[in-house]
Every structure is written in C-alpha cells, then in structure tokens.
Design a protein around this motif. Structure first.
Motif, PDB file in Angstrom:
ATOM      1  N   PRO A  27       0.801  -1.232   0.000  1.00 52.01           N
ATOM      2  CA  PRO A  27       0.000   0.000   0.000  1.00 52.01           C
ATOM      3  C   PRO A  27       0.836   1.285   0.000  1.00 52.01           C
ATOM      4  CG  PRO A  27      -0.645  -1.459   1.820  1.00 52.01           C
ATOM      5  CD  PRO A  27       0.376  -2.185   1.024  1.00 52.01           C
ATOM      6  N   ASP A  28       1.961   1.256   0.706  1.00 49.23           N
ATOM      7  CA  ASP A  28       2.746   2.491   0.849  1.00 49.23           C
ATOM      8  C   ASP A  28       3.745   2.722  -0.284  1.00 49.23           C
ATOM      9  OD1 ASP A  28       1.582   3.383   3.223  1.00 49.23           O
ATOM     10  OD2 ASP A  28       2.750   1.906   4.363  1.00 49.23           O
ATOM     11  N   GLU A  29       3.953   1.724  -1.109  1.00 53.45           N
ATOM     12  CA  GLU A  29       4.919   1.888  -2.208  1.00 53.45           C
ATOM     13  C   GLU A  29       4.417   2.942  -3.196  1.00 53.45           C
ATOM     14  OE1 GLU A  29       6.173  -1.873  -3.917  1.00 53.45           O
ATOM     15  OE2 GLU A  29       6.517  -0.887  -5.855  1.00 53.45           O
ATOM     16  N   VAL A  30       5.305   3.844  -3.566  1.00 50.82           N
ATOM     17  CA  VAL A  30       4.904   4.916  -4.478  1.00 50.82           C
ATOM     18  C   VAL A  30       5.096   4.467  -5.930  1.00 50.82           C
ATOM     19  CG1 VAL A  30       5.422   7.268  -5.237  1.00 50.82           C
ATOM     20  CG2 VAL A  30       5.345   6.733  -2.791  1.00 50.82           C
ATOM     21  N   VAL A  31       4.006   4.562  -6.677  1.00 52.32           N
ATOM     22  CA  VAL A  31       4.005   4.221  -8.108  1.00 52.32           C
ATOM     23  C   VAL A  31       3.497   5.453  -8.834  1.00 52.32           C
ATOM     24  CG1 VAL A  31       2.967   2.746  -9.889  1.00 52.32           C
ATOM     25  CG2 VAL A  31       3.520   1.790  -7.642  1.00 52.32           C
ATOM     26  N   ALA A  32       4.246   5.894  -9.828  1.00 51.73           N
ATOM     27  CA  ALA A  32       3.839   7.084 -10.594  1.00 51.73           C
ATOM     28  C   ALA A  32       3.376   8.216  -9.661  1.00 51.73           C
ATOM     29  CB  ALA A  32       2.740   6.731 -11.586  1.00 51.73           C
ATOM     30  N   GLY A  33       4.189   8.470  -8.649  1.00 56.77           N
ATOM     31  CA  GLY A  33       3.961   9.648  -7.807  1.00 56.77           C
ATOM     32  C   GLY A  33       2.873   9.520  -6.746  1.00 56.77           C
ATOM     33  N   LYS A  34       2.328   8.327  -6.572  1.00 57.51           N
ATOM     34  CA  LYS A  34       1.235   8.185  -5.612  1.00 57.51           C
ATOM     35  C   LYS A  34       1.330   6.840  -4.915  1.00 57.51           C
ATOM     36  CE  LYS A  34      -3.281   8.551  -7.028  1.00 57.51           C
ATOM     37  NZ  LYS A  34      -4.348   9.168  -7.859  1.00 57.51           N
ATOM     38  N   ARG A  35       0.896   6.775  -3.647  1.00 52.74           N
ATOM     39  CA  ARG A  35       0.884   5.479  -2.942  1.00 52.74           C
ATOM     40  C   ARG A  35      -0.034   4.496  -3.686  1.00 52.74           C
ATOM     41  NH1 ARG A  35      -1.878   5.599   1.303  1.00 52.74           N
ATOM     42  NH2 ARG A  35      -0.952   3.873   2.444  1.00 52.74           N
ATOM     43  N   MET A  36       0.377   3.246  -3.688  1.00 53.47           N
ATOM     44  CA  MET A  36      -0.425   2.225  -4.383  1.00 53.47           C
ATOM     45  C   MET A  36      -1.856   2.177  -3.853  1.00 53.47           C
ATOM     46  SD  MET A  36       1.063  -1.507  -5.033  1.00 53.47           S
ATOM     47  CE  MET A  36       2.693  -1.592  -5.625  1.00 53.47           C
ATOM     48  N   GLU A  37      -1.984   2.297  -2.554  1.00 47.17           N
ATOM     49  CA  GLU A  37      -3.331   2.243  -1.965  1.00 47.17           C
ATOM     50  C   GLU A  37      -4.203   3.382  -2.503  1.00 47.17           C
ATOM     51  OE1 GLU A  37      -4.679   1.231   2.394  1.00 47.17           O
ATOM     52  OE2 GLU A  37      -4.091   3.328   2.361  1.00 47.17           O
ATOM     53  N   ALA A 360      -2.120  -4.992  -8.402  1.00 54.59           N
ATOM     54  CA  ALA A 360      -0.872  -4.273  -8.127  1.00 54.59           C
ATOM     55  C   ALA A 360       0.125  -4.484  -9.262  1.00 54.59           C
ATOM     56  CB  ALA A 360      -0.285  -4.749  -6.800  1.00 54.59           C
ATOM     57  N   ARG A 361       0.222  -5.727  -9.727  1.00 60.03           N
ATOM     58  CA  ARG A 361       1.131  -6.007 -10.857  1.00 60.03           C
ATOM     59  C   ARG A 361       0.685  -5.236 -12.096  1.00 60.03           C
ATOM     60  NH1 ARG A 361       2.145 -12.271 -11.787  1.00 60.03           N
ATOM     61  NH2 ARG A 361       3.504 -11.398 -13.395  1.00 60.03           N
ATOM     62  N   ALA A 366       1.412  -0.856 -15.894  1.00 59.49           N
ATOM     63  CA  ALA A 366       0.817   0.285 -16.600  1.00 59.49           C
ATOM     64  C   ALA A 366       1.639   1.550 -16.369  1.00 59.49           C
ATOM     65  CB  ALA A 366      -0.617   0.495 -16.117  1.00 59.49           C
ATOM     66  N   ALA A 367       2.041   1.749 -15.122  1.00 58.88           N
ATOM     67  CA  ALA A 367       2.840   2.942 -14.806  1.00 58.88           C
ATOM     68  C   ALA A 367       4.174   2.897 -15.553  1.00 58.88           C
ATOM     69  CB  ALA A 367       3.064   3.041 -13.297  1.00 58.88           C
ATOM     70  N   ALA A 368       4.771   1.705 -15.609  1.00 55.57           N
ATOM     71  CA  ALA A 368       6.062   1.567 -16.304  1.00 55.57           C
ATOM     72  C   ALA A 368       5.908   1.825 -17.806  1.00 55.57           C
ATOM     73  CB  ALA A 368       6.641   0.173 -16.041  1.00 55.57           C
ATOM     74  N   MET A 369       4.819   1.356 -18.380  1.00 58.64           N
ATOM     75  CA  MET A 369       4.588   1.580 -19.825  1.00 58.64           C
ATOM     76  C   MET A 369       4.410   3.069 -20.105  1.00 58.64           C
ATOM     77  SD  MET A 369       2.229  -1.532 -21.282  1.00 58.64           S
ATOM     78  CE  MET A 369       0.917  -1.534 -20.101  1.00 58.64           C
ATOM     79  N   LEU A 370       3.709   3.739 -19.186  1.00 58.17           N
ATOM     80  CA  LEU A 370       3.501   5.184 -19.386  1.00 58.17           C
ATOM     81  C   LEU A 370       4.804   5.937 -19.230  1.00 58.17           C
ATOM     82  CD1 LEU A 370       0.158   6.294 -17.683  1.00 58.17           C
ATOM     83  CD2 LEU A 370       0.858   6.637 -20.058  1.00 58.17           C
ATOM     84  N   ILE A 426       6.009  -4.505 -27.332  1.00 59.94           N
ATOM     85  CA  ILE A 426       6.415  -3.520 -26.310  1.00 59.94           C
ATOM     86  C   ILE A 426       5.640  -3.781 -25.016  1.00 59.94           C
ATOM     87  CG2 ILE A 426       6.355  -1.066 -25.686  1.00 59.94           C
ATOM     88  CD1 ILE A 426       6.850  -0.499 -28.715  1.00 59.94           C
ATOM     89  N   VAL A 427       4.324  -3.974 -25.137  1.00 59.75           N
ATOM     90  CA  VAL A 427       3.516  -4.252 -23.945  1.00 59.75           C
ATOM     91  C   VAL A 427       4.073  -5.482 -23.229  1.00 59.75           C
ATOM     92  CG1 VAL A 427       1.244  -5.011 -23.129  1.00 59.75           C
ATOM     93  CG2 VAL A 427       1.413  -3.173 -24.824  1.00 59.75           C
ATOM     94  N   ASN A 428       4.445  -6.495 -23.997  1.00 56.71           N
ATOM     95  CA  ASN A 428       4.917  -7.742 -23.417  1.00 56.71           C
ATOM     96  C   ASN A 428       6.188  -7.569 -22.585  1.00 56.71           C
ATOM     97  OD1 ASN A 428       4.206 -10.419 -23.082  1.00 56.71           O
ATOM     98  ND2 ASN A 428       5.669 -11.106 -24.633  1.00 56.71           N
TER      99      ASN A 428
END
Ligand code: XLS
Ligand code: NI
Ligand code: NI
Length: 431
Positions: A27-37, A360-361, A366-370, A426-428
């Motif tokens: 929940p606390d891990e930041v992904v694309a600037g925001k906590r996962m939760e 979460a995965r 999605a964040a990594a692709m963006l 690329i998605v893969n």
C-alpha cells in the motif's frame, strides 16, 4: 473477534512469502507519484462476499454461514465478520446494496427501519476501522416485485417503491460518507417486445435518473452518481447496454454533466468489447468514474463474477485509468464471488488477496509503460499529420474546397504500417 476468521492473521506485504500474504500489493509503495493504496482504492463488495449463498441454476446454497437467516442479530454478525475481513485485508473501501446489509421486512416501513438501524451499526463499525464506503446502491432486481423492472416497470407503484428505495439508499450513502452512489440497471430492460412499450420505459428510466440527480443536489451529496452499464442478464435486452449507449441516454435526458460510469470488466466482455475499450471511451467522454474489477469466463456468455487473475489484461485497464489521470471519487471494487466449491473462510481472503496482487502487478506495469513512453510516442507519431497546419485546417474546411485541393494534387498518399505486432511486443516487455 467472531469465530469466523479466528484462525487467520492480518495480511502483510511479504514478496517472498509462500503463505497468505501480499507479494505485489504494498500500500505504501509509491508508483507514478502516488501510494499504491491511493491509486487502486480497493473495495470489497458486501453482497458477493457475505450475502451470496453459493447457489446456481442447478443447485441451492453451498455456503454455510452462521448469519444466513433474516434476523437483525444475524445482520449485525454479518457486519462484524465483514469488518474483520476488511481489517485482515487492510482494504480502504467497501460497497453495499440495501438488501445486503438488512433483513427484508413485511412492509416498506419495516425494511426501512431495519436498514436505518444497520446503517447506524455500520457507521459505528466504520468509526473503529480505516475502511470507508466507496459506494452504496439499491437492490432493485432480486425481489419478485422487480421482476418487470424498477424504474421501467409497467406498474407505477413499482416505480414509486423504487424511487423511495433509492432516496433512502442515497440518504444512507451520504450519512456514511460514501464517495459515490451507483445505479446498475438490474432488470431495466425487457424479455419480449410483445408486452413492452420500449419508448415509455426509456422515458421512465430517464426521469428516474433525473430525480436521483435532483435529490443528490437537494441533500448536498458531493459524491458522484455512477451508472453501471451491462448489455444483458438478467434481462434479455438491457437499456444500459454499454458506455456508448448510456452516454447517448445521458445526452437525451440532459445528464451528461451529472452522471459518470462504473465500468465492470465482465460487463464489457458481455457487450462484445474489451474492458480497456470501455474505459478509454468513458475517459474520452469525460465520464470515467469507477471500476468493478471482476472478470467473466470467456466461454460461458454469463456474468460469472470471478476475481481477476490475468495481469496483461489488468495492466491494459489501469493503463487507461492512469492516462485519464487516475481515480478521483472512484476505485477498484471487486464485484467478485468465490466459486461455489470454495467453502472456507480462507478462500474469501485468498480470493481478495490474489486479486489485489494481480491489480498491483497490473498497475505497476501500466505505470512503467507510461513512464517508458514508447507507446504514447508511437501513437502520437501515427497522428502527427493532424498536428500540421494542413491537418488542422482540414477539419474547418468543407467537401468542395477539399475536393478541389485533392483533384489538383500530385502523388497519391502512401499508407503506413499500424505496427500492431511491434506495439504488442512492447507491452509484453512490461507485463
Ligand atoms: C451485476 C452488477 C451489480 C452491480 C451493483 O451484474 O455488477 O453487482 O455492481 O448493483
Ligand atoms: Ni456484474
Ligand atoms: Ni458490478
């Protein structure tokens, strides 16, 4: 603590665990600037987890829960167990229908008294919990009085009953600090045109939705009103088929600025679309509100409401959500039920925990692709012609002017590759 989950402990994030734990949802891990939760905003659906008895068309209940009788005492036990599960899973939200949380009474007034008492009980539970209300809604489809619809019923008494029910569910959602109010069209459709005045029924549905919006403003509810499209089941023809259909409906009744969508993966599939199609369309129309993240069996042609377990699909869904700027009032509701052979309390926990990990995965992918940006860059390049001066002028032009230009032009335009396989590769890399 009740007896129900007594052998289970609160789940934590432990990527190496081989036991019940979150291996991806942190929940606390930041992904694309925001906590996962804060991105995912998970919600448990009260109905499938605690009110559904495990029946199917060929057999009755398979689940044996100690709260399965229509008493207030059992309704309270059900709420106690529900909040224990919210805590075990550390979920920020839940959702209910009125019928999930209270026993039905003999009269409207008695059902309402039961409901209001249970809403207060949930309110007390919420004070001692982190779990908030993502949305409330009314069950206007299970009881036999709704067999021919609620707002679209041929009998005005049922319209009135339904309006009174939604009014009280909106009051309760408001009181509990709900972030949205959902209307899924249950049996707002028909079986045969032979007994159906389609035009009249659509008008009734439109007026009903206007009344819901009027009432929202009257009570000062700041959450979003969401419509959940679905093409069929239970009715053969549903008026709220898919996002495009509902948008046309909202336009017709002047509600496109007032109502957003709650989009369910399984309903998108039933409508012959992909989930990401429905999300992208809603986002492009400015009506993407919230999602029900439960999948259908691809062969059954039925709303099987299974927990998500396909990371590449989920990644493409969150890609659209992230591109649209993420959720505001919305979230990820698991409108999912266990398979009817999954009898044990631990199955409920495992179903949700696994689904949260899959999401979460998907979100991280999605964040990594963006962030990588290749997909967006290639899309932008594909349409670059429209950003040129000539491209821009074209849409302000007219057929005769355009024809004159084309007729005096030189070399014919060359088609270019759409590069689908390259894009899929690329998605893969990310999923
Ligand atoms: C049924 C719907 C329902 C709504 C809430 O197919 O998905 O569960 O989400 O009424
Ligand atoms: Ni559904
Ligand atoms: Ni749903």
């Amino acid at each position: 603590m009740t007896e129900f989950f007594k052998d289970l402990n609160r789940l934590s994030y432990d990527p190496d665990s081989t036991d019940l734990a979150f291996r991806h949802y942190n929940p606390d891990e930041v992904v694309a600037g925001k906590r996962m939760e804060d991105h995912l905003r998970f919600a448990v659906a009260y109905w499938h987890s605690f009110a559904w008895p495990g029946g199917d068309p060929f057999g009755g209940p398979t689940f044996d829960r100690p709260w399965f009788d229509e008493s207030m005492q059992s309704a309270r036990l059900k709420a106690d167990v529900a909040f224990e599960m919210f805590d075990l899973l550390n979920v920020p939200f839940f959702c209910w229908h009125d019928a999930d949380i209270r026993p039905e009474g003999d009269t409207f007034a008695e059902s309402l008294r039961n409901f209001q008492e249970m809403v207060d009980y949930l309110g007390t539970k919420m004070e001692a919990s982190k779990t908030k209300l993502l949305w409330g809604t009314a069950n206007l489809f299970s009881h036999r009085r709704f067999m021919a619809g609620a707002a679209t019923n041929p009998d005005p008494e049922i319209f009135a009953w339904s309006a009174a029910t939604v009014k009280n569910c909106m009051d309760a959602t408001h009181k509990l600090g709900g972030q949205n109010y959902v209307l899924w069209g249950g049996r707002e459709g028909y079986e045969t045109l032979l007994n159906t005045d389609l035009r009249r029924e659509r008008q009734q549905a439109g007026r009903f939705l206007q009344m819901a919006v009027e009432y929202k403003h009257k009570i000062g509810f700041k959450g979003a009103i969401l419509v959940e499209p679905k093409p069929q089941e239970p009715s053969k023809h549903q008026y709220d088929y898919d996002v495009a259909t509902v948008y046309g409906f909202l336009k017709e009744f002047g509600l496109e600025g007032e109502v957003q969508m709650n989009i369910e993966q399984g309903h998108a599939i039933l409508a012959g679309h992909s989930f990401e199609h429905e999300l992208a369309l809603a986002a492009s129309l400015g009506i993407l509100g919230s999602i029900d993240m439960n999948r259908n069996d691809y062969q059954s042609g039925w709303d099987t409401d299974q927990f998500p377990n396909n990371v590449p699909e989920v990644a493409l869904a969150y890609y659209e959500v992230l591109k649209a700027g993420g959720f505001t009032t919305g979230g990820t509701n698991f409108d999912a039920k266990l398979r009817r052979q999954s009898l044990d309390p631990v199955d409920l926990i495992a179903g949700h925990a696994g689904a949260m990990d899959v999401c979460a995965r998907g979100l991280k992918a999605a964040a990594a692709m963006l962030e990588d940006g290749t997909l967006e860059a290639m899309r932008a390049e594909r349409y670059a012609g429209w950003d040129s001066a000539e491209g821009k002028a074209l849409l302000d032009s007219d057929f005769a002017t355009i024809a004159a230009q084309v007729e005096s032009g030189g070399t014919p335009p060359e088609p270019r590759s759409g590069r689908q396989e390259i894009l899929e590769n690329i998605v893969n890399r990310f999923v």
